[in-house]
Design a protein around this motif. Sequence first.
Motif, PDB file in Angstrom:
ATOM      1  N   CYS A   1     -18.823  -6.324  -3.124  1.00  0.00           N
ATOM      2  CA  CYS A   1     -18.262  -4.568  -2.684  1.00  0.00           C
ATOM      3  C   CYS A   1     -18.138  -4.219  -1.492  1.00  0.00           C
ATOM      4  CB  CYS A   1     -19.959  -4.009  -3.170  1.00  0.00           C
ATOM      5  SG  CYS A   1     -19.128  -2.340  -3.627  1.00  0.00           S
ATOM      6  N   ASN A   2     -18.155  -5.423  -0.695  1.00  0.00           N
ATOM      7  CA  ASN A   2     -17.889  -4.845   0.588  1.00  0.00           C
ATOM      8  C   ASN A   2     -16.876  -5.377   0.688  1.00  0.00           C
ATOM      9  OD1 ASN A   2     -18.279  -3.850   3.665  1.00  0.00           O
ATOM     10  ND2 ASN A   2     -18.881  -5.468   4.583  1.00  0.00           N
ATOM     11  N   ASP A   3     -16.719  -6.735   0.318  1.00  0.00           N
ATOM     12  CA  ASP A   3     -14.837  -7.469   0.236  1.00  0.00           C
ATOM     13  C   ASP A   3     -14.076  -6.851   0.036  1.00  0.00           C
ATOM     14  OD1 ASP A   3     -15.733  -9.765   2.028  1.00  0.00           O
ATOM     15  OD2 ASP A   3     -16.396 -10.854   0.524  1.00  0.00           O
ATOM     16  N   ALA A   4     -14.592  -6.276  -1.661  1.00  0.00           N
ATOM     17  CA  ALA A   4     -13.360  -5.357  -2.325  1.00  0.00           C
ATOM     18  C   ALA A   4     -13.089  -4.144  -1.472  1.00  0.00           C
ATOM     19  CB  ALA A   4     -13.730  -4.715  -3.887  1.00  0.00           C
ATOM     20  N   GLU A   5     -14.445  -2.914  -0.969  1.00  0.00           N
ATOM     21  CA  GLU A   5     -13.515  -2.030  -0.380  1.00  0.00           C
ATOM     22  C   GLU A   5     -12.746  -2.041   0.808  1.00  0.00           C
ATOM     23  OE1 GLU A   5     -16.398   2.051   1.824  1.00  0.00           O
ATOM     24  OE2 GLU A   5     -16.675  -0.457   1.787  1.00  0.00           O
TER      25      GLU A   5
ATOM     26  N   ILE B   1      -5.347   6.537  10.684  1.00  0.00           N
ATOM     27  CA  ILE B   1      -5.869   6.330  12.053  1.00  0.00           C
ATOM     28  C   ILE B   1      -7.700   6.543  10.880  1.00  0.00           C
ATOM     29  CG2 ILE B   1      -8.004   7.083  13.876  1.00  0.00           C
ATOM     30  CD1 ILE B   1      -5.239   7.209  15.365  1.00  0.00           C
ATOM     31  N   LEU B   2      -7.688   7.740  10.187  1.00  0.00           N
ATOM     32  CA  LEU B   2      -8.445   8.055   9.682  1.00  0.00           C
ATOM     33  C   LEU B   2      -8.619   7.463   8.018  1.00  0.00           C
ATOM     34  CD1 LEU B   2      -8.325  12.009  10.156  1.00  0.00           C
ATOM     35  CD2 LEU B   2      -9.764  10.518  10.790  1.00  0.00           C
ATOM     36  N   GLY B   3      -7.668   6.902   7.589  1.00  0.00           N
ATOM     37  CA  GLY B   3      -7.577   6.290   6.425  1.00  0.00           C
ATOM     38  C   GLY B   3      -8.324   4.625   6.685  1.00  0.00           C
ATOM     39  N   ALA B   4      -8.076   3.900   7.687  1.00  0.00           N
ATOM     40  CA  ALA B   4      -8.700   2.714   7.869  1.00  0.00           C
ATOM     41  C   ALA B   4     -10.729   3.184   8.346  1.00  0.00           C
ATOM     42  CB  ALA B   4      -8.337   2.146   9.727  1.00  0.00           C
ATOM     43  N   ARG B   5     -11.408   4.434   8.899  1.00  0.00           N
ATOM     44  CA  ARG B   5     -12.115   4.019   9.465  1.00  0.00           C
ATOM     45  C   ARG B   5     -12.522   4.444   8.452  1.00  0.00           C
ATOM     46  NH1 ARG B   5     -13.404   9.147  12.881  1.00  0.00           N
ATOM     47  NH2 ARG B   5     -15.834   8.068  12.852  1.00  0.00           N
TER      48      ARG B   5
ATOM     49  N   PRO C   1     -20.851   0.326   1.750  1.00  0.00           N
ATOM     50  CA  PRO C   1     -20.217   0.917  -0.042  1.00  0.00           C
ATOM     51  C   PRO C   1     -21.576   1.312  -0.620  1.00  0.00           C
ATOM     52  CG  PRO C   1     -19.516  -1.305  -0.126  1.00  0.00           C
ATOM     53  CD  PRO C   1     -20.075  -0.706   1.329  1.00  0.00           C
ATOM     54  N   ASP C   2     -21.752   2.378  -1.343  1.00  0.00           N
ATOM     55  CA  ASP C   2     -22.960   3.270  -1.167  1.00  0.00           C
ATOM     56  C   ASP C   2     -22.164   3.078  -3.073  1.00  0.00           C
ATOM     57  OD1 ASP C   2     -23.563   4.604   0.423  1.00  0.00           O
ATOM     58  OD2 ASP C   2     -22.472   6.252  -0.375  1.00  0.00           O
ATOM     59  N   ASP C   3     -21.609   3.047  -3.740  1.00  0.00           N
ATOM     60  CA  ASP C   3     -21.883   3.046  -5.335  1.00  0.00           C
ATOM     61  C   ASP C   3     -21.272   0.933  -6.241  1.00  0.00           C
ATOM     62  OD1 ASP C   3     -21.967   2.905  -7.841  1.00  0.00           O
ATOM     63  OD2 ASP C   3     -20.069   4.150  -8.449  1.00  0.00           O
TER      64      ASP C   3
ATOM     65  N   ALA D   1     -10.236  -4.912   0.812  1.00  0.00           N
ATOM     66  CA  ALA D   1      -8.923  -4.717   0.873  1.00  0.00           C
ATOM     67  C   ALA D   1      -8.941  -3.398  -0.063  1.00  0.00           C
ATOM     68  CB  ALA D   1      -9.153  -5.887  -0.875  1.00  0.00           C
ATOM     69  N   GLY D   2      -9.177  -3.052  -0.908  1.00  0.00           N
ATOM     70  CA  GLY D   2      -8.890  -1.702  -0.996  1.00  0.00           C
ATOM     71  C   GLY D   2      -8.417  -0.361   0.863  1.00  0.00           C
ATOM     72  N   THR D   3      -9.220  -0.966   1.059  1.00  0.00           N
ATOM     73  CA  THR D   3      -8.668   0.368   2.843  1.00  0.00           C
ATOM     74  C   THR D   3      -7.515  -0.900   3.528  1.00  0.00           C
ATOM     75  OG1 THR D   3     -11.060   0.440   2.892  1.00  0.00           O
ATOM     76  CG2 THR D   3      -9.438   0.588   5.328  1.00  0.00           C
ATOM     77  N   ALA D   4      -7.389  -2.095   3.157  1.00  0.00           N
ATOM     78  CA  ALA D   4      -5.808  -2.667   3.855  1.00  0.00           C
ATOM     79  C   ALA D   4      -4.429  -2.233   2.991  1.00  0.00           C
ATOM     80  CB  ALA D   4      -6.212  -3.756   3.992  1.00  0.00           C
ATOM     81  N   ILE D   5      -5.205  -2.277   1.463  1.00  0.00           N
ATOM     82  CA  ILE D   5      -3.347  -1.738   0.482  1.00  0.00           C
ATOM     83  C   ILE D   5      -3.529  -0.505   0.993  1.00  0.00           C
ATOM     84  CG2 ILE D   5      -3.652  -1.228  -1.926  1.00  0.00           C
ATOM     85  CD1 ILE D   5      -4.888  -3.854  -2.812  1.00  0.00           C
ATOM     86  N   GLY D   6      -4.532   0.652   1.261  1.00  0.00           N
ATOM     87  CA  GLY D   6      -4.172   1.682   0.837  1.00  0.00           C
ATOM     88  C   GLY D   6      -3.538   2.326   2.833  1.00  0.00           C
ATOM     89  N   VAL D   7      -3.675   1.588   3.551  1.00  0.00           N
ATOM     90  CA  VAL D   7      -3.694   1.818   4.854  1.00  0.00           C
ATOM     91  C   VAL D   7      -1.647   0.926   4.727  1.00  0.00           C
ATOM     92  CG1 VAL D   7      -3.162   0.911   7.478  1.00  0.00           C
ATOM     93  CG2 VAL D   7      -5.560   1.689   6.674  1.00  0.00           C
ATOM     94  N   GLY D   8      -1.866  -0.091   3.980  1.00  0.00           N
ATOM     95  CA  GLY D   8      -0.069  -0.517   3.991  1.00  0.00           C
ATOM     96  C   GLY D   8       0.332   0.378   3.292  1.00  0.00           C
ATOM     97  N   LEU D   9       0.669   0.714   2.536  1.00  0.00           N
ATOM     98  CA  LEU D   9       1.070   1.734   1.749  1.00  0.00           C
ATOM     99  C   LEU D   9       1.192   3.281   2.636  1.00  0.00           C
ATOM    100  CD1 LEU D   9      -0.687   1.998  -1.856  1.00  0.00           C
ATOM    101  CD2 LEU D   9       1.145   1.337  -0.663  1.00  0.00           C
ATOM    102  N   VAL D  10       1.052   3.036   3.222  1.00  0.00           N
ATOM    103  CA  VAL D  10       0.817   4.498   4.231  1.00  0.00           C
ATOM    104  C   VAL D  10       2.055   4.163   5.829  1.00  0.00           C
ATOM    105  CG1 VAL D  10      -0.307   6.153   5.784  1.00  0.00           C
ATOM    106  CG2 VAL D  10      -1.585   5.928   3.999  1.00  0.00           C
ATOM    107  N   ILE D  11       1.734   3.119   5.820  1.00  0.00           N
ATOM    108  CA  ILE D  11       2.872   2.293   6.912  1.00  0.00           C
ATOM    109  C   ILE D  11       3.961   2.610   5.697  1.00  0.00           C
ATOM    110  CG2 ILE D  11       3.499   0.148   7.736  1.00  0.00           C
ATOM    111  CD1 ILE D  11       0.676  -0.151   8.763  1.00  0.00           C
ATOM    112  N   LEU D  12       4.055   2.040   4.584  1.00  0.00           N
ATOM    113  CA  LEU D  12       5.060   1.665   3.957  1.00  0.00           C
ATOM    114  C   LEU D  12       6.149   3.769   3.533  1.00  0.00           C
ATOM    115  CD1 LEU D  12       7.331   0.026   2.377  1.00  0.00           C
ATOM    116  CD2 LEU D  12       6.104   1.148   0.303  1.00  0.00           C
ATOM    117  N   LEU D  13       5.351   4.455   3.674  1.00  0.00           N
ATOM    118  CA  LEU D  13       5.388   5.559   3.306  1.00  0.00           C
ATOM    119  C   LEU D  13       6.347   5.992   5.016  1.00  0.00           C
ATOM    120  CD1 LEU D  13       5.837   8.097   1.630  1.00  0.00           C
ATOM    121  CD2 LEU D  13       3.449   8.930   1.764  1.00  0.00           C
ATOM    122  N   TRP D  14       5.186   5.591   5.929  1.00  0.00           N
ATOM    123  CA  TRP D  14       5.932   6.064   7.074  1.00  0.00           C
ATOM    124  C   TRP D  14       7.189   5.086   7.093  1.00  0.00           C
ATOM    125  CZ3 TRP D  14       2.634   5.034  11.808  1.00  0.00           C
ATOM    126  CH2 TRP D  14       2.780   5.810  13.018  1.00  0.00           C
ATOM    127  N   ALA D  15       7.589   4.204   7.291  1.00  0.00           N
ATOM    128  CA  ALA D  15       8.711   3.779   7.108  1.00  0.00           C
ATOM    129  C   ALA D  15       9.972   4.505   6.829  1.00  0.00           C
ATOM    130  CB  ALA D  15       8.748   1.900   6.854  1.00  0.00           C
TER     131      ALA D  15
END
Length: 76
Positions: free
Chosen positions: A37-41, A16-20, A26-28, A43-57
């Motif tokens: 920049c917004n699209d890249a951010e 939840i915190l990662g998705a938020r 984006p600032d920089d 995509a990065g958020t989706a990749i990060g949440v996906g990795l957390v879900i993989l780690l969770w599993a």
Amino acid sequence: MWFFLAVQAIFLLWIILGARSGAGVPDDCGSLDAQTCNDAESAGTAIGVGLVILLWAVVDIILGITYAVIRLARRP
């Protein structure tokens, strides 16, 4: 059982915190325009949440195997 539920709560909070963290403007952006920049951010958020879900599993599988081994070791 409580340890397993605590681990689930921690991972859920982390997702939840990662998705938020990806919400907002984006600032920089460097030399990128705002949309790219917004699209890249996003995509990065989706990749990060996906990795957390993989780690969770993976952690759930490890906890399940550990529980099964301990339970089998206690069988009479």
